[in-house]
Write a protein that holds these residues in place. Structure first.
Motif, short mmCIF file in Angstrom:
data_model
loop_
_atom_site.label_atom_id
_atom_site.label_comp_id
_atom_site.label_asym_id
_atom_site.label_seq_id
_atom_site.Cartn_x
_atom_site.Cartn_y
_atom_site.Cartn_z
N ILE A 162 0.82 -1.21 0.00
CA ILE A 162 0.00 0.00 0.00
C ILE A 162 0.85 1.26 0.00
O ILE A 162 0.44 2.31 -0.50
N ASP A 163 2.09 1.18 0.51
CA ASP A 163 2.91 2.38 0.65
C ASP A 163 4.30 2.22 0.06
O ASP A 163 5.23 2.94 0.41
N GLU A 164 4.44 1.29 -0.88
CA GLU A 164 5.77 0.99 -1.41
C GLU A 164 5.65 0.55 -2.86
O GLU A 164 4.74 -0.18 -3.23
N ALA A 165 6.58 1.00 -3.69
CA ALA A 165 6.56 0.62 -5.11
C ALA A 165 7.95 0.77 -5.70
O ALA A 165 8.81 1.46 -5.15
N VAL A 166 8.15 0.11 -6.83
CA VAL A 166 9.40 0.26 -7.58
C VAL A 166 9.04 0.85 -8.94
O VAL A 166 8.00 0.54 -9.50
N MET A 167 9.91 1.72 -9.46
CA MET A 167 9.67 2.42 -10.71
C MET A 167 10.90 2.31 -11.60
O MET A 167 12.03 2.24 -11.10
N ASP A 168 10.67 2.36 -12.90
CA ASP A 168 11.79 2.45 -13.86
C ASP A 168 11.53 3.65 -14.76
O ASP A 168 10.54 3.68 -15.49
N LEU A 169 12.40 4.65 -14.69
CA LEU A 169 12.25 5.87 -15.46
C LEU A 169 13.13 5.91 -16.70
O LEU A 169 13.37 6.99 -17.26
N ALA A 170 13.58 4.77 -17.14
CA ALA A 170 14.42 4.73 -18.35
C ALA A 170 13.65 5.31 -19.53
O ALA A 170 12.49 5.00 -19.76
#
Length: 419
Positions: free
Chosen positions: A134-142
């Motif tokens: 609910i309060d955590e995520a991973v992102m890829d901004l490539a």
């Protein structure tokens, strides 16, 4: 060396002690800063932070979010953490460590709504956002630098400021070349942190760390490693794939690779659920099967509802019991066919419960669905159970009535409260 000011977002190629534009000392410096794209975002003490935002008078107070005295700590603020309080700690222990804490019952609907607000802000930056909780995520901004007119590091710093301004909580960010290192980085500078781990330094940085630093190395695996003389990641790094396989089985080579900071997992926008569950802690310990079955039935209804919301079905059930002494018992049963019906879930869990109800005092019961199956495979009926579709239709009608008239509109006999 690249330097980013987290307050005015200025990026320079100099190694500075303070930002020349705004004077801030909140600087991020790293040789790979402008080349890294994978970020792990973790809200700081999220539940407690939301409660403090809504009740400013609690800002300097230790706050614990969780069940009352017989429950456990769902979350706690950093003031409480300095007193020794930790998530998942039994509440009586937490209050013994911090007797002046303000205890607040969880408001999951509110936390979920705020979590969705933050996730929406993430999704405005990149389509590659994988929620982890609910309060955590991973992102890829490539590939997003042209879109945002700034490197990912600056975009992430701007995002953190926007969360503080619009949502009223803080986040910690880990930036790295892969998911594993990003998660480790995010834990290094909490709260309100921004840490970077580059590819070139990863192995040397991890080498002196304990093996338990790696996600997935819990107490059982840690004991196995220690028995083999491995307590530090550097010892795992030194193993060839053949040696790791011989000493630790099929998981050995992957374990050694993670110890070196290697992680090939991509960021996937949709996270596949492995299990769905529901549980409750009692106000007093329960011993008899008959008195344990009523809360179990309510949990089966809740689990069935959650399965429906997720478009999934249960291929099996997992019964969870916690004794008065906090010993955990889990029991499994496979279903002959996937289901989303509470009565089928209950009928599978009931024999497991009765076998465990041997006079032991229990403080918690839970029910989970594992493995999961697509909803289309649920309750289709066959020669062994031709009535399954009719039961599914009845359950859908019950849920429709409850949605319109409230939870009390239709109640099964086993769900009625006893005096």
């Amino acid at each position: 060396m690249a330097t980013l000011c987290r307050d005015c977002l200025r990026v320079t190629a100099e190694d500075l002690a303070a930002c020349p534009s705004c004077g801030s000392h909140r600087l991020v410096r790293h040789p790979e800063l402008l080349r890294l794209t994978v970020a792990h975002v973790d809200c700081d003490a999220f539940y407690a932070a939301i409660e403090k935002r809504d009740r400013p008078e609690l800002l300097a107070r230790p706050v614990i979010v969780g069940g009352m005295r017989r429950g456990v700590v769902a979350a706690c603020c950093y003031v409480a953490r300095t007193r020794g309080v930790r998530s998942a700690m039994p509440m009586f222990q937490a209050l013994r460590a911090c007797p002046d804490a303000v205890v607040i019952r969880p408001d999951m609907a509110k936390y979920a709504a705020e979590g969705r607000r933050i996730r929406t802000l993430m999704e405005a930056l990149t389509p590659l956002v994988q929620p982890l909780s609910i309060d955590e995520a991973v992102m890829d901004l490539a590939g997003t630098e042209a879109l945002h007119g700034a490197p990912p590091a600056a975009v992430l710093a701007r995002f953190a400021l926007r969360v503080e301004r619009e949502v009223g909580v803080t986040v910690s960010i880990g930036l790295a070349p892969n998911r594993l290192l990003a998660k480790i980085a995010a834990e290094r500078d909490k709260p309100r942190g921004f840490a970077v781990i580059g590819r070139a330094e990863a192995a040397a940085l991890l080498a002196p760390e304990p093996a338990t630093l790696l996600p997935g190395v819990g107490p059982v695996l840690a004991r196995r490693l220690a028995a083999a003389g491995v307590t530090r990641l550097g010892q795992l790094q030194a193993l060839s794939d053949r040696e790791a396989l011989a000493r630790f089985g099929e998981e050995g080579p992957g374990l050694a690779a993670r110890a070196r900071g290697e992680d090939p997992r991509p960021v996937r926008p949709e996270r596949e659920a492995r299990s769905i569950s529901a549980e409750t802690t009692f106000e007093r310990d329960l011993r008899e099967a008959a008195e344990l079955e009523r809360p179990l039935w309510h949990l089966c209804e809740k689990l069935a509802r959650r399965l429906g919301e997720k478009g999934l079905a249960a291929g099996g059930v997992v019964l969870k019991l916690k004794t008065a002494g906090f010993a955990l018992r889990t029991r499994h049963a496979r279903l002959p066919a996937p289901t989303r019906l509470p009565e089928t879930l209950f009928e599978a869990a009931q024999p497991l419960l009765r076998k465990e109800a041997d006079g032991t005092a229990f403080r918690l019961v839970g029910i989970g669905a594992q493995p999961l199956a697509p909803a289309a495979e649920a309750d289709r009926g066959d020669l062994a159970d031709p009535e399954a579709p009719r039961r599914a239709a009845r359950w859908a009608a019950v849920e429709a009535l409850r949605a319109r008239f409230g939870e009390g509109a239709v109640v099964r006999g086993r769900g009625l409260r006893t005096r």
